[in-house]
Design a protein around this motif. Structure first.
Motif, PDB file in Angstrom:
ATOM      1  N   ARG A 102     -24.763  25.604  10.461  1.00 51.97           N
ATOM      2  CA  ARG A 102     -25.535  26.512  11.321  1.00 51.97           C
ATOM      3  C   ARG A 102     -25.829  27.815  10.601  1.00 51.97           C
ATOM      4  N   ALA A 103     -24.827  28.372   9.925  1.00 49.43           N
ATOM      5  CA  ALA A 103     -25.008  29.638   9.216  1.00 49.43           C
ATOM      6  C   ALA A 103     -26.062  29.508   8.123  1.00 49.43           C
ATOM      7  N   CYS A 104     -26.071  28.369   7.441  1.00 54.16           N
ATOM      8  CA  CYS A 104     -27.008  28.170   6.334  1.00 54.16           C
ATOM      9  C   CYS A 104     -28.452  28.022   6.815  1.00 54.16           C
ATOM     10  N   ARG A 105     -28.627  27.789   8.088  1.00 50.83           N
ATOM     11  CA  ARG A 105     -29.995  27.737   8.639  1.00 50.83           C
ATOM     12  C   ARG A 105     -30.493  29.125   9.025  1.00 50.83           C
ATOM     13  N   THR A 106     -29.655  30.143   8.822  1.00 52.61           N
ATOM     14  CA  THR A 106     -30.054  31.528   9.037  1.00 52.61           C
ATOM     15  C   THR A 106     -30.170  32.230   7.683  1.00 52.61           C
ATOM     16  N   SER A 107     -30.465  33.514   7.736  1.00 50.82           N
ATOM     17  CA  SER A 107     -30.601  34.298   6.504  1.00 50.82           C
ATOM     18  C   SER A 107     -29.324  35.015   6.103  1.00 50.82           C
ATOM     19  N   ILE A 108     -28.198  34.746   6.787  1.00 48.09           N
ATOM     20  CA  ILE A 108     -26.962  35.485   6.498  1.00 48.09           C
ATOM     21  C   ILE A 108     -26.567  35.286   5.036  1.00 48.09           C
ATOM     22  N   ALA A 109     -26.256  36.378   4.355  1.00 42.52           N
ATOM     23  CA  ALA A 109     -26.002  36.313   2.908  1.00 42.52           C
ATOM     24  C   ALA A 109     -24.566  35.934   2.579  1.00 42.52           C
ATOM     25  N   TRP A 110     -23.613  36.344   3.434  1.00 43.33           N
ATOM     26  CA  TRP A 110     -22.192  36.068   3.206  1.00 43.33           C
ATOM     27  C   TRP A 110     -21.668  35.195   4.337  1.00 43.33           C
TER      28      TRP A 110
ATOM     29  N   ALA B  36     -20.877  36.339   8.346  1.00 39.26           N
ATOM     30  CA  ALA B  36     -20.562  35.648   9.589  1.00 39.26           C
ATOM     31  C   ALA B  36     -19.388  34.715   9.342  1.00 39.26           C
ATOM     32  N   LEU B  37     -18.559  34.542  10.365  1.00 38.93           N
ATOM     33  CA  LEU B  37     -17.369  33.700  10.274  1.00 38.93           C
ATOM     34  C   LEU B  37     -17.695  32.258  10.653  1.00 38.93           C
ATOM     35  N   THR B  38     -17.082  31.306   9.929  1.00 37.04           N
ATOM     36  CA  THR B  38     -17.170  29.890  10.293  1.00 37.04           C
ATOM     37  C   THR B  38     -15.773  29.277  10.217  1.00 37.04           C
ATOM     38  N   LEU B  39     -15.536  28.264  11.067  1.00 35.86           N
ATOM     39  CA  LEU B  39     -14.225  27.615  11.120  1.00 35.86           C
ATOM     40  C   LEU B  39     -14.298  26.132  10.781  1.00 35.86           C
ATOM     41  N   ASN B  40     -15.515  25.603  10.629  1.00 40.00           N
ATOM     42  CA  ASN B  40     -15.660  24.190  10.308  1.00 40.00           C
ATOM     43  C   ASN B  40     -17.018  23.957   9.646  1.00 40.00           C
ATOM     44  N   LEU B  41     -17.244  22.722   9.227  1.00 44.46           N
ATOM     45  CA  LEU B  41     -18.461  22.391   8.496  1.00 44.46           C
ATOM     46  C   LEU B  41     -19.706  22.588   9.351  1.00 44.46           C
TER      47      LEU B  41
END
Length: 301
Positions: free
Chosen positions: A89-97, A79-84
């Motif tokens: 938010r991503a780290c509260r999911t199971s996304i591996a990359w 998943a893409l992120t553009l800021n902290l």
């Protein structure tokens, strides 16, 4: 030509592609698409972005989508992120990359993230650290490395500096994005000549847009320089919502066809991906930029 025996394709259609369409697909439709891409043999798929839903409403339900992704150890979901905030938010999911991304163009960086390049660079250091602390693999990506509105408006030295900062954080992959589609074979060679020594052992991927029709030519130039990782989107979907005129990515089917013609293994099958491109073309009510998907037919007769 000195070309690799195998390349790795990261399919970005479910993120980069869908974010440019005015019709917003439901979670069920997107999950069906992702399942089809998994079945086609794609080894890596970018499924969402953690960005402000007001700016990119197509990605508003990233958490719910990731919660329902198919269970498989064969595919790298990112998943893409553009800021902290996006990384948190991503780290509260199971996304591996997690892709920590910023633009090295002064103009585009401000429009895309509201930060200067140096501010975004420092923010990305924090983003990478948070993702790593949560045990995630990191794609450190630089946008507009070949320019924003003109090939000369992003100094090569600025790109190399940003690449060095990202690599120094211990990312798992460095992604160079031609967001505006300004790359040419000479500029690809020039960029990689400068960046590859900085990357060292970190694999480098290219995220190429086909705005001016040189996408696949640039792929060959990059492979001649040793690159074996590419981002693509089924049907040539995609673009940048914050950059006027930015056309879609190089098409997954077209890239796979090129690899087949060159005897290079990519592991994925063209026809199941092309069927989804044809389906999306009908759903969105317009032709997609890709070429190869149009050659097939879903008519049983």
């Amino acid at each position: 030509m000195n070309l690799p025996n195998r390349v790795t394709i990261t399919e970005v259609g479910p993120r980069d592609g869908l974010q440019m369409e005015t019709r917003i697909l439901s979670i069920e439709q997107r999950l069906d698409l992702i399942a089809g891409l998994v079945e086609a043999g794609l080894p890596a798929i970018q499924v969402a972005s953690f960005v402000h839903p007001g700016r990119v409403p197509q990605m508003a339900d990233a958490e719910a989508l990731i919660q329902r992704l198919p269970s498989t150890d064969e595919v790298q979901f990112s998943a893409l992120t553009l800021n902290l905030k996006g990384v948190e938010r991503a780290c509260r999911t199971s996304i591996a990359w997690i892709e920590a991304s910023f633009s090295v163009s002064d103009t585009h960086c401000m429009e895309n993230s509201g930060m200067t390049v140096e501010q975004a660079c420092q923010e990305t250091i924090r983003m990478i650290a948070v993702g790593q602390l949560a045990g995630r693999k990191i794609r450190g990506s630089l946008q507009c490395v070949f320019g924003c509105s003109d090939p000369m408006d992003t100094p090569l030295e600025q790109v190399v500096h940003a690449a060095q900062v990202v690599v120094d954080q211990g990312v798992d992959r460095l992604v160079l994005a031609d967001t505006a589609g300004l790359a040419t074979p000479p500029s690809v060679r020039r960029m990689l000549t400068a960046v590859l020594p900085v990357a060292g052992a970190v694999p480098v991927a290219l995220h190429l847009h086909d705005t001016r029709g040189l996408g696949l030519v640039n792929v060959i130039a990059a492979m001649e320089m040793g690159i074996a990782h590419f981002d693509t989107a089924l049907g040539g979907l995609g673009g940048c919502p914050f950059m006027k005129g930015a056309a879609g990515n190089i098409a997954t089917e077209d890239t796979l066809y090129l690899m087949d013609a060159l005897g290079i293994s990519a592991g994925a099958r063209i026809e199941p991906i092309a069927r989804w491109s044809r389906r999306l073309s009908r759903l969105f009510g317009h032709d997609l930029p890709g070429k190869v998907y149009r050659l097939g037919s879903d008519d049983p007769s």
